[in-house]
Design a protein around this motif. Structure first.
Motif, PDB file in Angstrom:
ATOM      1  N   TYR A 148       0.780  -1.034   0.030  1.00 34.86           N
ATOM      2  CA  TYR A 148      -0.018  -0.080  -0.045  1.00 34.86           C
ATOM      3  C   TYR A 148       0.968   1.487  -0.065  1.00 34.86           C
ATOM      4  CZ  TYR A 148      -4.261  -2.876   0.867  1.00 34.86           C
ATOM      5  OH  TYR A 148      -5.041  -3.736   0.801  1.00 34.86           O
ATOM      6  N   PRO A 171      -5.754  -0.899   8.746  1.00 36.83           N
ATOM      7  CA  PRO A 171      -7.351  -0.171   8.602  1.00 36.83           C
ATOM      8  C   PRO A 171      -8.029  -0.719   9.895  1.00 36.83           C
ATOM      9  CG  PRO A 171      -6.946  -2.136   7.105  1.00 36.83           C
ATOM     10  CD  PRO A 171      -5.671  -1.821   7.570  1.00 36.83           C
ATOM     11  N   THR A 317     -18.295  -2.200   9.512  1.00 39.10           N
ATOM     12  CA  THR A 317     -17.746  -0.766   9.194  1.00 39.10           C
ATOM     13  C   THR A 317     -17.900   0.206  10.379  1.00 39.10           C
ATOM     14  OG1 THR A 317     -18.326  -1.441   7.065  1.00 39.10           O
ATOM     15  CG2 THR A 317     -18.005   1.025   7.515  1.00 39.10           C
ATOM     16  N   GLU A 321     -13.687   6.337   8.934  1.00 40.13           N
ATOM     17  CA  GLU A 321     -12.564   5.283   8.470  1.00 40.13           C
ATOM     18  C   GLU A 321     -11.434   6.039   9.059  1.00 40.13           C
ATOM     19  OE1 GLU A 321     -12.540   6.006   4.251  1.00 40.13           O
ATOM     20  OE2 GLU A 321     -13.653   4.358   3.623  1.00 40.13           O
ATOM     21  N   ARG A 369      -1.430  -5.432  -1.576  1.00 43.13           N
ATOM     22  CA  ARG A 369      -2.681  -5.047  -2.135  1.00 43.13           C
ATOM     23  C   ARG A 369      -3.335  -6.194  -2.626  1.00 43.13           C
ATOM     24  NH1 ARG A 369      -3.331   0.294  -5.158  1.00 43.13           N
ATOM     25  NH2 ARG A 369      -5.501  -0.258  -4.862  1.00 43.13           N
ATOM     26  N   PRO A 397     -11.779  -2.551   2.191  1.00 45.04           N
ATOM     27  CA  PRO A 397     -12.220  -1.212   1.507  1.00 45.04           C
ATOM     28  C   PRO A 397     -11.752   0.045   2.599  1.00 45.04           C
ATOM     29  CG  PRO A 397     -13.992  -2.787   1.926  1.00 45.04           C
ATOM     30  CD  PRO A 397     -12.868  -3.360   2.562  1.00 45.04           C
ATOM     31  N   VAL A 398     -11.296  -0.036   3.783  1.00 42.27           N
ATOM     32  CA  VAL A 398     -10.896   0.993   4.690  1.00 42.27           C
ATOM     33  C   VAL A 398      -9.381   1.184   4.083  1.00 42.27           C
ATOM     34  CG1 VAL A 398     -10.367   1.753   7.097  1.00 42.27           C
ATOM     35  CG2 VAL A 398     -12.527   0.373   6.462  1.00 42.27           C
ATOM     36  N   GLU A 400      -7.953   0.888   1.370  1.00 45.55           N
ATOM     37  CA  GLU A 400      -7.866   1.550   0.195  1.00 45.55           C
ATOM     38  C   GLU A 400      -8.234   3.243   0.189  1.00 45.55           C
ATOM     39  OE1 GLU A 400      -7.050   0.544  -2.664  1.00 45.55           O
ATOM     40  OE2 GLU A 400      -6.861  -1.634  -2.322  1.00 45.55           O
ATOM     41  N   ASN A 401      -8.687   3.472   1.367  1.00 43.05           N
ATOM     42  CA  ASN A 401      -8.878   4.765   1.469  1.00 43.05           C
ATOM     43  C   ASN A 401      -8.207   5.753   2.688  1.00 43.05           C
ATOM     44  OD1 ASN A 401     -11.000   5.097  -0.693  1.00 43.05           O
ATOM     45  ND2 ASN A 401     -12.309   3.884   0.945  1.00 43.05           N
ATOM     46  N   GLU A 403      -6.011   7.649   4.608  1.00 46.40           N
ATOM     47  CA  GLU A 403      -4.967   8.925   4.374  1.00 46.40           C
ATOM     48  C   GLU A 403      -4.140   9.313   5.909  1.00 46.40           C
ATOM     49  OE1 GLU A 403      -6.909  12.299   2.739  1.00 46.40           O
ATOM     50  OE2 GLU A 403      -7.695  11.336   1.164  1.00 46.40           O
TER      51      GLU A 403
END
Length: 457
Positions: A148, A171, A317, A321, A369, A397-398, A400-401, A403
């Motif tokens: 990642y 994540p 979820t 995030e 990944r 999914p977390v 991938e996002n 930051e």
């Protein structure tokens, strides 16, 4: 040692937040071509040792007390472990790194770990503590291409040179008790529960619903801190400055936590994480509905503290995030075991099969990944502890996002001390203003070079 680095180290020494130096701060990886017989690895628990034992093919055996691992070629890995809390691990590591140049071969630091909270302190080019991966013979663009991207950036120096690597991607999800969900919501279905915790306003309504039936949403305000802390827009301390900035998001956490604690959504007995009281709230007698954890938290923290049957917990979820943690592996400048260091880093962070094995055996969301995308759809990654659920479906999914919040070398102390000092306010023992002044005193004691604390208007 050049004058610039010498001065930098002198400042750090005076501040009590030491940073390593060497005779070649640019990152010379070895002092001789012959490998040493002792590999000294500094860490704060035995998590990394377990992963090395699981996938590094050269491991022969480990002593019963876990302090020495013998490799097939006779080389010994000596595990030097100190607790992370209150900066103890960093203090011990810094002392060793500062003595690296004069230490005898068998006493030199060869590998050390850092956490996201302070990784840039050690990966800094100016510190001269961690060897650039390319100088070890690792090409990040080729050998670590499937990682990642944010993990590669996090372990890079000011010039974008990668000086560390991690097997983890962290994540976070919400991990909840199935029996409590059934009692309050009538179902433990992760899809239904996800709708109950989909954002903070909904989470507050759900916390009230839980409280009405005698349950707590979370064990303490510390459990929600990372989600707010991940949202800050500027680092606690900007590079080259001595002013510590408390972000508005941190004050949001204080205000929300006060409201939640007064409403009975947190327990009043648990005042922070990593305490006996917090651990007990993960047991079968607890009335706590959920914890906010990344994968390592489930395996390394929740699972050992659970005293009931497997299948009692599930994930879904989270309301926001977030990521939490991440252990970065660094080769220490001055090591006499550069080849072993390279091999260990590649085995732990650059081999997809090894990473998938770690994910399967330990539930770690690992740093590949393609592997994690595959695991999210693979029934072989279902967890007995989670009642047959595949947590990777929710982690992926977390990840991938993610930051990463802007980092600084002061993050660990800031994160610890802001919670410690505002806990008295949350508990009603001191005023808000007193908590602020207490934090200012505490942070300047931890980091004497801090000249000012700025609060949001």
């Amino acid at each position: 040692m050049n004058k610039k680095v010498s001065a930098f180290i002198a400042i750090a020494l005076a501040a009590g937040s030491l940073v390593a130096c060497s005779s070649n701060p640019g990152g010379s990886s070895t002092s001789s071509s012959e490998e040493g017989k002792v590999i000294n690895i500094y860490s704060w628990n035995d998590e990394f040792r377990q992963r090395v034992e699981a996938v590094y093919p050269e491991v022969k055996e480990t002593s019963k007390d876990g302090t020495v691992t013998t490799l097939k070629d006779g080389t010994e890995i000596h595990w030097i472990v100190n607790p992370n809390q209150d900066g103890v691990y960093q203090q011990k590591l810094d002392e060793a790194l500062l003595n690296q140049e004069s230490a005898d071969a068998d006493s030199k630091v060869d590998i050390f770990l850092s956490e996201t909270d302070y990784v840039n302190k050690y990966s800094s080019k100016e510190a001269g503590a961690a060897i650039p991966l390319k100088e070890l013979g690792i090409d990040p663009e080729k050998d670590l291409a499937d990682q990642y991207e944010f993990t590669k950036v996090t372990a890079s120096d000011e010039d974008g040179v990668q000086r560390g690597s991690t097997w983890q991607t962290t994540p976070g999800v919400i991990v909840y008790r199935r029996d409590i969900a059934k009692d309050v919501f009538g179902t433990d279905d992760p899809t239904v529960v996800a709708d109950k915790v989909k954002d903070w306003d909904t989470m507050a309504a759900t916390a009230k619903e839980l409280q009405a039936k005698g349950y707590f949403a979370f064990a303490s305000s510390a459990d929600t801190f990372r989600l707010y802390g991940n949202s800050i827009k500027e680092p606690w301390v900007k590079k080259g400055e001595t002013v510590l900035n408390v972000a508005p998001e941190i004050i949001d956490w204080v205000n929300d936590s006060k409201e939640w604690l007064d409403s009975g959504y947190f327990t009043k007995t648990v005042k922070g994480q990593w305490t006996d009281e917090w651990n007990k709230e993960m047991g079968s007698k607890s009335k706590v509905f959920a914890f906010l954890f990344p994968a390592w938290g489930i395996d390394f923290t929740l699972k050992p503290n659970w005293d009931g049957e497997a299948g009692a917990w599930a994930v879904t979820t989270p309301p926001q995030e977030y990521n939490w943690g991440g252990s970065y592996i660094h080769g220490a400048v001055g090591t006499d075991n550069a080849k072993h260091v390279k091999d260990i880093i590649l085995a732990l962070t650059g081999d997809k099969d090894n990473l998938l094995k770690i994910s399967k055996d330990y539930l770690d969301f690992t740093n590949t990944r393609s592997g994690m995308q595959e695991a999210a759809k693979d029934d072989n990654f279902k967890s007995d502890f989670l009642g047959g659920q595949n947590a990777f479906e929710y982690f992926a999914p977390v990840a991938e996002n993610i930051e990463i919040a802007p980092l600084s070398p002061y993050d660990q102390g800031s994160v610890e001390l802001i919670q410690n000092n505002f806990n008295d306010y949350l508990q009603g023992k001191v005023s808000f203003e007193k908590a602020k002044s207490n934090f200012e005193v505490a942070i300047k004691e931890r980091y004497p070079e801090i000249t000012e604390v700025k609060w949001p208007e």
